[in-house]
Write an enzyme that holds these catalytic residues in place. Structure first.
Site, PDB file in Angstrom:
ATOM      1  CD  GLU A  88      -9.730   8.477   4.296  1.00 16.76           C
ATOM      2  OE1 GLU A  88     -10.258   9.599   4.184  1.00 16.76           O
ATOM      3  OE2 GLU A  88      -8.852   8.057   3.524  1.00 16.76           O
TER       4      GLU A  88
ATOM      5  NE  ARG B  38     -12.699  35.549  47.882  1.00 12.98           N
ATOM      6  CZ  ARG B  38     -13.799  34.859  48.186  1.00 12.98           C
ATOM      7  NH1 ARG B  38     -13.713  33.698  48.785  1.00 12.98           N
ATOM      8  NH2 ARG B  38     -14.990  35.348  47.888  1.00 12.98           N
TER       9      ARG B  38
ATOM     10  CE1 TYR C 214      -3.489   2.745   0.552  1.00 13.56           C
ATOM     11  CE2 TYR C 214      -2.064   3.506   2.327  1.00 13.56           C
ATOM     12  CZ  TYR C 214      -3.132   3.718   1.468  1.00 13.56           C
ATOM     13  OH  TYR C 214      -3.829   4.890   1.530  1.00 13.56           O
TER      14      TYR C 214
ATOM     15  CG  PHE D 198      -3.379   8.669   8.922  1.00 14.20           C
ATOM     16  CD1 PHE D 198      -4.688   8.631   9.380  1.00 14.20           C
ATOM     17  CD2 PHE D 198      -2.878   7.551   8.264  1.00 14.20           C
ATOM     18  CE1 PHE D 198      -5.493   7.516   9.195  1.00 14.20           C
ATOM     19  CE2 PHE D 198      -3.685   6.428   8.074  1.00 14.20           C
ATOM     20  CZ  PHE D 198      -4.985   6.417   8.543  1.00 14.20           C
TER      21      PHE D 198
ATOM     22  CE1 TYR E  47     -16.179  33.570  45.430  1.00 13.74           C
ATOM     23  CE2 TYR E  47     -17.089  32.303  43.611  1.00 13.74           C
ATOM     24  CZ  TYR E  47     -17.026  32.570  44.964  1.00 13.74           C
ATOM     25  OH  TYR E  47     -17.799  31.862  45.837  1.00 13.74           O
TER      26      TYR E  47
ATOM     27  CG  HIS F  72      -5.270  13.785  -2.185  1.00 15.90           C
ATOM     28  ND1 HIS F  72      -5.529  12.983  -3.261  1.00 15.90           N
ATOM     29  CD2 HIS F  72      -5.507  13.019  -1.081  1.00 15.90           C
ATOM     30  CE1 HIS F  72      -5.899  11.782  -2.848  1.00 15.90           C
ATOM     31  NE2 HIS F  72      -5.897  11.777  -1.537  1.00 15.90           N
TER      32      HIS F  72
ATOM     33  CG  ASN G 225      -0.923  10.115   5.198  1.00  7.04           C
ATOM     34  OD1 ASN G 225      -1.368  10.461   6.278  1.00  7.04           O
ATOM     35  ND2 ASN G 225      -1.362   9.067   4.517  1.00  7.04           N
TER      36      ASN G 225
END
Length: 512
Positions: free
Chosen positions: A412, A281, A51, A327, A278, A81, A193
């Site tokens: 995915e 403090r 792959y 990734f 507050y 991409h 990636n």
């Protein structure tokens, strides 16, 4: 010149790169890169399907690619991409992203050739920064779209931002004496990636948050003095009993800031308030918790910045190429959410101190900090502006990491949204800077009303820094330049420097 040692880069160096420092790789990394590249070359020439080397990607991983087409496969991957949209990344964050990618590839587990590493390093050295649209990543399968735009520029596609302006990528490279890259097997995938886009934005957010935290501690001390607040809540015995490190350190700083203050001594025994609000403090408890949260985020991001987060990964010792999920940017998403929460609370507490100062019933000072209220509005609307920014940050602070949307035909099916979580941090830090700046102006104004009684040396120095940039407000004037000048003081880091110069330790987010 910073020399990056891949896998062991401290946060201080990433911070320096973000601030503009020059850098180069430690040449000792080259043998590991060469071994991984040789491993990929052998696989690409063989018959075994691996792959990312000789197969399709994502849901198309089962499709075997002919060895003659492996280089085309990588180019097609990059250009297909490069689908980002929106405004381009700001240059400081982009430089950081490129440096993170360079250090990750140099670990020798990505399979890229040394010449690919050399081109990326040369682009950084020559300030040739790819134009990278900032929207399009969901933070899993890596920050694919933004990193694809980076990789596209390396092969001469898209645009590069040079010191002379934007230029077509191939022209910018050639003008600088560099040749566009011809991608080898797996190189396109290794470049696009990874989590470097999300990590760069998260680190930038962290660096801005740590500067804001320090400035807010200083403005909080000045506000406490302006309101004639008590230093009893900063007594170390209180905080030692609880034990949180950040709380203990914040209390120590506030206590030191007010040490031997004539103003504090003038009302130590005749306080009209039994207890302060507050926002005064509980500064150690709130700001200490924010400090601890930022430190946890810093630890996560320090690890991530030194990681290898592309896929698959190359192990030259065994000749294996293993597919996994490094990734997936969930650690970065969680860290970004922590930073967002801290930024939100830093600004929220600062605005509450500001609101207290302009309220005469709480502060004992003139209404809206003007000598002639009614005729003048004083700090009325600056407080409204701060309140608006606080609410905007609250809306932005919703955790990004709890969101997910499936992509790539459900291959995915769970993503981190780290890019969304990290990208918002810069805007939140900008808002926080304005909030603290407005408080700083109000605190200085309130302090003025106690003259001729003064405070400690450190607080006098802080007040003088403000007054050197912005005069006391007697009558209403155009307020915007005052806020801009105070914001510059907050962002510059000068407040921390002033306090450090008085030997008062300002708690640090990242101990490098």
């Amino acid at each position: 010149m910073i020399v990056l040692e891949p896998g062991a880069v401290p946060l201080a160096q990433w911070r320096a790169i973000y601030r503009g420092a020059e850098m180069r790789l430690d040449p000792a990394c080259r043998p590991a890169v060469e071994r991984a590249a040789e491993t990929v070359a052998r696989i690409a020439a063989g018959e075994r399907a691996v792959y990312g080397v000789n197969t399709g990607f994502g849901l198309l991983a089962s499709i075997r690619i002919d060895p003659a087409d492996c280089d085309t496969l990588q180019r097609n991957l990059v250009v297909s991409h490069a689908a980002g949209v929106g405004d381009a990344m700001p240059r400081p964050v982009l430089r950081l992203m490129l440096a993170l990618k360079l250090a990750s590839l140099a670990r020798g587990a990505s399979g890229i050739r040394p010449e690919t590493l050399d081109l990326l390093e040369a682009m950084l050295a020559r300030d040739l920064l790819p134009v990278v649209p900032a929207q399009g990543s969901v933070g899993a399968s890596g920050d694919l779209a933004p990193l694809a735009h980076m990789a596209a520029a390396m092969i001469g596609v898209g645009e590069i931002d040079t010191l002379a302006g934007r230029s077509p990528a191939d022209k910018a490279l050639r003008d600088a004496g560099l040749a566009p890259l011809a991608l080898g097997p797996k190189e396109g995938l290794a470049l696009l990636n990874g989590t470097q886009f999300s990590t760069a934005y998260a680190l930038a957010g962290l660096f801005e948050a740590e500067a804001l935290h320090a400035a807010a501690l200083v403005s909080g001390a000045l506000s406490t003095e302006a309101a004639k607040g008590s230093d009893t809540p900063f007594d170390p015995r209180i905080h030692d009993l609880r034990g949180h490190r950040g709380q203990i350190e914040v209390a120590a700083m506030l206590r030191a800031m007010m040490h031997e203050s004539p103003l504090r001594a003038s009302h130590r025994d005749d306080d009209k308030r039994v207890q302060d609000p507050y926002c005064l403090r509980c500064q150690p408890q709130v700001m200490g918790a924010a400090l601890d949260l930022l430190r946890q985020a810093a630890a996560t991001l320090a690890t991530e910045a030194n990681s290898v987060s592309d896929n698959p990964l190359v192990f030259p010792d065994t000749g294996e190429v293993l597919s996994g999920g490094n990734f997936h940017a969930e650690p970065v998403a969680f860290a970004a959410d922590m930073i967002a929460m801290a930024l939100c609370e830093i600004g929220s507490l600062s605005e509450r101190r500001l609101a207290m100062l302009v309220d005469p019933a709480l502060s004992g000072l003139p209404a809206f900090l003007t000598p002639r209220p009614g005729l003048n509005s004083g700090f009325m609307i600056p407080q409204v502006t701060a309140a608006a920014l606080v609410s905007e940050n609250k809306q932005r602070a919703y955790p990004a990491s709890v969101d997910s949307i499936p992509t790539s035909a459900n291959q995915e099916d769970h993503v981190s949204m780290a890019a969304h979580g990290a990208r918002r941090l810069m805007a939140m830090a900008d808002n926080g800077g304005h909030i603290v700046a407005i408080e700083l102006l109000a605190a200085a104004q309130g302090y003025d009303f106690h003259a001729p009684v003064t405070s400690s040396e450190a607080i006098r120095a802080v007040h003088a820094e403000v007054r050197a940039a912005v005069p006391h407000l007697d009558d209403d004037r155009y307020f915007h330049p005052d806020i801009a000048a105070a914001t510059q003081i907050v962002r510059s880091g000068r407040l921390r420097d002033i306090v450090d110069a008085h030997a008062i330790p300002v708690p640090s987010v990242a101990h490098d």
